[in-house]
Design an enzyme around this catalytic site. Structure first.
Site, PDB file in Angstrom:
ATOM      1  N   MET A   1     -30.580  26.296 -34.900  1.00 48.91           N
ATOM      2  CA  MET A   1     -30.737  26.768 -33.557  1.00 48.91           C
ATOM      3  C   MET A   1     -31.558  28.043 -33.505  1.00 48.91           C
ATOM      4  O   MET A   1     -31.346  28.917 -32.694  1.00 48.91           O
ATOM      5  CB  MET A   1     -29.366  27.055 -32.962  1.00 48.91           C
ATOM      6  CG  MET A   1     -29.185  26.430 -31.633  1.00 48.91           C
ATOM      7  SD  MET A   1     -27.597  26.771 -30.958  1.00 48.91           S
ATOM      8  CE  MET A   1     -27.413  25.260 -30.106  1.00 48.91           C
ATOM      9  N   SER A 285     -32.756  23.122 -23.765  1.00 51.99           N
ATOM     10  CA  SER A 285     -33.455  22.809 -25.010  1.00 51.99           C
ATOM     11  C   SER A 285     -32.772  23.505 -26.175  1.00 51.99           C
ATOM     12  O   SER A 285     -32.107  24.530 -25.991  1.00 51.99           O
ATOM     13  CB  SER A 285     -34.907  23.288 -24.946  1.00 51.99           C
ATOM     14  OG  SER A 285     -34.971  24.698 -25.128  1.00 51.99           O
ATOM     15  N   ASP A 286     -32.918  22.950 -27.355  1.00 54.80           N
ATOM     16  CA  ASP A 286     -32.557  23.733 -28.530  1.00 54.80           C
ATOM     17  C   ASP A 286     -33.516  24.930 -28.574  1.00 54.80           C
ATOM     18  O   ASP A 286     -34.544  24.954 -27.884  1.00 54.80           O
ATOM     19  CB  ASP A 286     -32.662  22.895 -29.799  1.00 54.80           C
ATOM     20  CG  ASP A 286     -31.715  23.378 -30.880  1.00 54.80           C
ATOM     21  OD1 ASP A 286     -31.353  24.566 -30.870  1.00 54.80           O
ATOM     22  OD2 ASP A 286     -31.334  22.574 -31.749  1.00 54.80           O
ATOM     23  N   CYS A 287     -33.190  25.915 -29.368  1.00 59.51           N
ATOM     24  CA  CYS A 287     -33.857  27.214 -29.216  1.00 59.51           C
ATOM     25  C   CYS A 287     -35.342  27.160 -29.583  1.00 59.51           C
ATOM     26  O   CYS A 287     -35.703  26.889 -30.731  1.00 59.51           O
ATOM     27  CB  CYS A 287     -33.123  28.271 -30.012  1.00 59.51           C
ATOM     28  SG  CYS A 287     -31.503  28.612 -29.298  1.00 59.51           S
ATOM     29  N   ALA A 289     -37.378  24.938 -28.561  1.00 56.55           N
ATOM     30  CA  ALA A 289     -37.849  23.571 -28.728  1.00 56.55           C
ATOM     31  C   ALA A 289     -39.014  23.246 -27.794  1.00 56.55           C
ATOM     32  O   ALA A 289     -39.719  22.264 -28.012  1.00 56.55           O
ATOM     33  CB  ALA A 289     -36.708  22.588 -28.487  1.00 56.55           C
TER      34      ALA A 289
END
Length: 767
Positions: A1, A285-287, A289
């Site tokens: 992440m 979103s994932d970090c 992304a």
């Protein structure tokens, strides 16, 4: 992440850092005139009202996990990113142990170990306990209300560094875990119409995300090529259950591409969860992304195009600063419209409203009264202890070597670098534990004369330098316990394994110690991923093998309880333990089904055709259990169901490859097919115990592409020594006996099937 350029997080909305996360904007008299504070209006009306009051710049500033405040409206900053995988963790900025009255929180066992209990009520109870501590920490001003857990990706490949965070390899088990976690954690209350909740949970990472770094592939650029068949019956079901049954209020889209398109840009998938699954929440979103879509994946030609493609796909907020920095430019260049931003903000504010952030006061619900005294409680510690007890798996126990009798052990030696290391207990996403007990400390409580020798300076064990001390300690002791296995230097976020063997020279240490002991040794394996311990399995010098995963802060207490028989182990492996030869299979191959034409063995117990060290669902006990299927149907009839018109269209079934089947979508009343199985469970041993009863099915026909067998039900059952108890298990054929065909449609095989529990089988027919 995380990504290196996530440092940008620190530069956005920093002005709000001094505002506590438990600030309520509508609590002030000045805010009473705003319609978003009017509790007589519906949540959607209030969310739209708040959006309408914001300027464009104020709107854009909301599109980061570190959302800016709106001082003129009295709206404080908000941090969306908090972590609660198996207890509160400060991996994200939302949880803060360093300033305030709360300095630590209960560290429950890592998810993979809790999953091995196969106990839904335990999973729910742990989630509820973590939620109590999360809400208490929020009330103290040290945590938010939105948490990014659970991780419900399928543990597809044994090398995956984050498999430890998941409930294992079976989609049905993962789905069941996700439902219990979300329901327990979110704590919905009220009449249920508006979905008021104590906290927000997040299903992650959508979808087909299960690779960190392998050879030249990384999670940031990997294109997961998934066929429709595997997508339908392996990768997607946990997320569907998490949203439809668990009613999760958040979904996180992953870094990877799915069939050539970034996951956060898959409009077809993100819209399906809202339009078909009824999702009412926000998509994050994932970090960073979004930033990698152009920078790492070269999928778009400009940052503005990246902004446009994710917002129009249905994503609402970016973990990181990318949208805050690029959205205005995208708007000015005509890539998006302000309505795209408004839609995202409506979803975000709707969740905050459901959480009570815009109530005029913190409310009088029970959870608003929680505080520091509700964290690190005796009850939560006992629950964590029970989770470790129920999850620990006994893999080998030659000649009933365990349990030991305390009266016969005056000197015990614990060997291994993890013996006195509290850090190893937690696994990924671990916060600050309340009072961690090492294996050494726990064993000393049982046997005061307990000696310790690391043998290796660390888990990597690249040297034999400490072997001499370990051998000497082992030679003097009555009993030797060797702690081997994995820690976060071997498997973690951004780190996959390259081997399934014990790290470095750990196996050499085990063999060296076993060669000098008075009695056979006990081998304890830590870690989340499976380990090829085939040599130990067949070595008579190693009497017993226990897998204890990442047991959290009470692992050191539970290990001697099991070794000395105060607790009878009954956990079952939630993942297949493969041999080292499996590492020849490319980690990038997402196919679940075996393909003999190219020497591909398949993945997970449902499709894998190769050798195993220990299979999915394997686990011994100090008792011997036997089973008898007392009552189960002999025939499940589609044509003579009590529900008229069960099959919606003709023909009722299709024939292909010599097999008859019916498409699940053509069955208008799957509920009419649900049946019960009554099983008697006998404890034929001398010790009371609970264990997981697993009910599988398999088709009598050899059906290409269909699971070799699949788990259709499970229950944790207690049985007293020498006694028999009964359990009733419900089976849903449409949901758990079906599989996808090559077109990605669920089908149910007709003909003969077998129910299997232990050595007991029952044949029945679906016709």
């Amino acid at each position: 992440m995380y990504l290196p350029f996530l440092l940008l997080l620190l530069t956005v909305a920093g002005a709000g850092a001094a505002t506590p996360p438990n600030a309520y904007p509508c609590a002030s008299a000045a805010a009473n005139s705003y319609p978003f504070c009017n509790a007589s209006l519906s949540f959607p009306a209030r969310a739209r009202a708040l959006v309408s009051l914001l300027t464009l710049d104020e709107k854009i500033a909301q599109l980061s996990n570190t959302a800016a405040g709106v001082p003129r409206l009295g709206v404080p900053p908000y941090e969306w990113w908090s972590e609660s995988l198996h207890g509160l963790a400060d991996n994200g900025p939302g949880v803060n142990f360093s300033s305030g009255p709360v300095a630590r929180a209960t560290m429950f066992p890592q998810v993979i170990l809790s999953a091995a209990s196969f106990n839904r009520s335990l999973w729910r109870a742990v989630a509820e306990a973590v939620a109590v501590e999360a809400r208490a920490m929020h009330n103290a001003g040290q945590a938010g209300l939105t948490y990014w857990a659970p991780n419900i990706n399928v543990f597809r490949d044994p090398r995956w560094g984050r498999g430890q965070e998941t409930p294992g390899e079976d989609p049905a088990v993962i789905a069941a875990y996700s439902v219990e976690y979300v329901k327990g954690f979110q704590g919905e209350y009220g009449d249920g119409k508006e979905g008021k909740m104590m906290l927000s949970a997040c299903c992650k990472h959508y979808v087909a995300y299960d690779l960190e770094k392998w050879e030249n592939f990384t999670r940031y650029t990997f294109n997961a090529k998934v066929n429709e068949q595997d997508f339908e019956d392996t990768y997607e079901p946990p997320f569907k259950s998490c949203i439809q049954e668990g009613r999760a209020s958040c979904l996180m889209c992953s870094y990877n591409q799915v069939n050539g398109v970034p996951a956060c840009a898959r409009k077809d998938l993100l819209q399906k969860i809202r339009n078909e699954w009824g999702f009412q929440g926000y998509i994050v979103s994932d970090c960073d992304a979004v930033g990698i879509i152009r920078e790492y994946q070269s999928y778009t030609s400009s940052d503005e195009d990246s902004v446009a493609i994710v917002l129009k796909a249905g994503m609402d907020i970016n973990c990181g600063s990318f949208l805050v920095l690029r959205t205005k430019s995208a708007l000015e260049k005509g890539k998006i419209q302000e309505e795209d931003i408004n839609r995202a903000l409506f979803n975000l504010f709707s969740v905050q409203l459901r959480l009570g952030l815009f109530d005029k006061a913190s409310g009088n619900q029970w959870f608003t009264q929680l505080g520091p005294s509700n964290i690190c409680t005796k009850e939560h510690r006992e629950l964590a202890t029970e989770a470790v007890r129920q999850g620990t798996v006994l893999l080998k126990n030659d000649n009933n070597f365990l349990p030991l009798k305390r009266s016969q052990v005056s000197h015990i030696a614990i060997i291994g670098p993890a013996a006195s290391d509290a850090y190893i207990m937690g696994g990924d996403y671990t916060g600050v534990p309340c009072d961690p007990i090492t294996f050494l400390k726990g064993m000393k409580a049982f046997v005061p004369q307990t000696t310790v020798a690391a043998g290796c300076k660390d888990v990597s064990c690249n040297s034999t330098e400490g072997f001499g001390e370990a051998i000497e300690a082992a030679r003097r002791a009555d009993i030797v316990v060797v702690i081997a296995g994995l820690n976060l230097t071997q498997e973690t976020e951004d780190l996959d394994r390259v081997t399934l063997l014990l790290p470095g020279k750990q196996m050499d240490l085990v063999n060296s110690v076993a060669s000098v002991t008075k009695k056979p040794i006990v081998l304890v394996i830590t870690g989340g991923g499976p380990v090829d311990v085939s040599s130990a399995k067949h070595d008579p010098r190693i009497a017993s093998i226990l897998w204890i995963g990442y047991p959290g802060e009470v692992g050191g207490q539970v290990l001697p309880e099991i070794v000395f028989g105060e607790y009878n182990p009954g956990g079952k492996l939630p993942i297949t333990w493969y041999p080292e030869s499996f590492t020849a299979v490319p980690m990038t191959d997402m196919n679940m089904r075996a393909d003999p034409s190219r020497g591909y063995p398949g993945r997970t117990y449902r499709f894998y055709t190769g050798d195993v060290i220990y299979g999915f669902g394997y686990g011994l006990s100090y008792s011997k259990y036997s089973y008898k299927i007392v009552q189960a149907p002999r025939t499940i009839s589609l044509s003579h169901s009590s529900s008229p018109g069960l099959i919606s269209r003709k023909p009722a079934y299709t024939r292909r490859d010599g097999l008859d089947y019916v498409q699940v979508e053509d069955i208008t009343s799957c509920e009419s097919l649900i049946f019960s199985v009554h099983i008697s469970v006998s404890n034929d041993g001398a010790m009371d115990g609970s264990h997981a009863v697993l009910l599988f099915t398999r088709s009598k026909s050899i059906a290409p592409g269909f699971p070799l067998k699949q788990l259709v039900a499970f229950e944790r059952v207690y049985a007293a020594a020498g006694r028999t108890t009964s359990v009733e298990i419900t089976v849903d054929p449409c949901k758990l006996m079906s599989a996808a065909n090559t077109e990605g449609r669920r089908v149910l095989l007709l003909g003969s099937h077998h129910l299997m529990v232990g050595d007991e089988e029952h044949e029945f027919v679906i016709a």
